[in-house]
Design a protein around this motif. Structure first.
Motif, short mmCIF file in Angstrom:
data_model
loop_
_atom_site.label_atom_id
_atom_site.label_comp_id
_atom_site.label_asym_id
_atom_site.label_seq_id
_atom_site.Cartn_x
_atom_site.Cartn_y
_atom_site.Cartn_z
N THR A 236 0.82 -1.22 0.00
CA THR A 236 0.00 0.00 0.00
C THR A 236 0.85 1.27 0.00
O THR A 236 0.31 2.37 -0.04
N ALA A 237 2.16 1.12 0.03
CA ALA A 237 3.06 2.28 0.03
C ALA A 237 3.08 2.98 -1.33
O ALA A 237 3.38 4.16 -1.42
N HIS A 238 2.78 2.23 -2.39
CA HIS A 238 2.77 2.77 -3.75
C HIS A 238 2.04 1.78 -4.64
O HIS A 238 1.75 0.66 -4.22
N ASP A 239 1.74 2.19 -5.87
CA ASP A 239 1.12 1.27 -6.82
C ASP A 239 2.04 0.08 -7.03
O ASP A 239 3.27 0.20 -6.99
N GLN A 240 1.45 -1.07 -7.27
CA GLN A 240 2.21 -2.29 -7.52
C GLN A 240 2.28 -2.50 -9.03
O GLN A 240 1.28 -2.40 -9.74
N PHE A 241 3.47 -2.80 -9.54
CA PHE A 241 3.68 -2.96 -10.97
C PHE A 241 3.69 -4.43 -11.35
O PHE A 241 4.25 -5.27 -10.64
N ILE A 242 3.08 -4.72 -12.49
CA ILE A 242 2.96 -6.08 -12.99
C ILE A 242 3.48 -6.07 -14.43
O ILE A 242 3.04 -5.25 -15.24
#
Length: 171
Positions: free
Chosen positions: A116-122
Motif C-alpha cells: 500500500t506504500a505505492h502502486d504495484q507494478f505487474i
C-alpha cells in the motif's frame, strides 16, 4: 478445458485432504493458506478484461492468483476483495502467532505495508522463455500498476516498459 480439468483435479485432492484433517479433529485448529503464482487469461469475468480486451494480456485474471485462507477456529475459507499479493503469505502465516516477526535472512520486519506504500507494478509479457529473455529480463513488455480493488478498472493503469523503467524507480 484443460484448465478446468487440472483445477478440478486439484480441488478434489484438496477436498480429500480437508476431509482427512476433519476426520482427525485438526481441521478447526489449523490455519490453511492456499496460494498460486498467477492466474490464467480465461475471460471468465468481463470486469477483469481491461481496455476492451485488445489482447489476452489485458485479461487481468491472469495476474489475479489464487490466495485462500482458512484461519484457526474457522470452518471455512474467507472471501476478501482486499488487494492481496503472494508477498502477503508470510504476514498471513505469522499473524497472531509471532509478535513483530522478523525475516531471519534479511532481518526485516515481516508485514504487508509495502503493497500500500505505492502502486504495484505487474509485467505483462508472453516472453517467459529463459532461452529468449536472458533468464531474467522480460523485455520489451507492457506494464500495469494496480491499487486497492483489482475488480475495478479505474484502479488499473497501463504503461509501456520504457515509461515504467524510467519514471518509477524501485523504492
Amino acid at each position: 478445458m484443460s484448465h478446468y480439468q487440472s483445477n478440478m483435479a486439484v480441488m478434489i485432492q484438496l477436498g480429500k485432504w480437508f476431509d482427512y484433517l476433519r476426520e482427525n479433529d485438526v481441521y478447526d485448529n489449523t490455519r490453511i493458506i492456499l496460494v498460486a503464482d498467477h492466474g490464467q487469461h480465461l475471460a471468465h469475468f468481463d470486469e477483469l478484461v481491461m481496455n476492451g480486451g485488445v489482447s489476452s494480456l489485458m485479461d487481468v485474471e491472469m495476474y489475479y492468483p489464487l490466495l485462500m485462507v482458512k484461519d484457526f477456529d474457522s470452518d471455512e475459507f474467507v472471501t476478501s476483495y482486499e488487494f492481496m499479493t503472494n508477498a502477503d503469505v508470510p504476514t498471513l502465516a505469522t499473524m497472531g502467532l509471532i509478535e513483530n516477526p522478523i525475516n531471519p535472512f534479511t532481518g526485516k520486519v515481516i508485514n504487508s505495508s509495502e503493497k500500500t506504500a505505492h502502486d504495484q507494478f505487474i509485467i505483462m509479457s508472453w516472453d517467459w522463455d529463459v532461452l529468449e529473455n536472458n533468464g531474467n529480463t522480460f523485455m520489451p513488455a507492457l506494464w500495469a500498476s494496480v491499487r486497492d480493488n483489482l475488480w475495478e478498472e479505474a484502479n488499473w493503469t497501463f504503461y509501456s516498459g520504457k515509461n515504467v523503467l524510467t519514471k518509477h524507480a524501485a523504492p
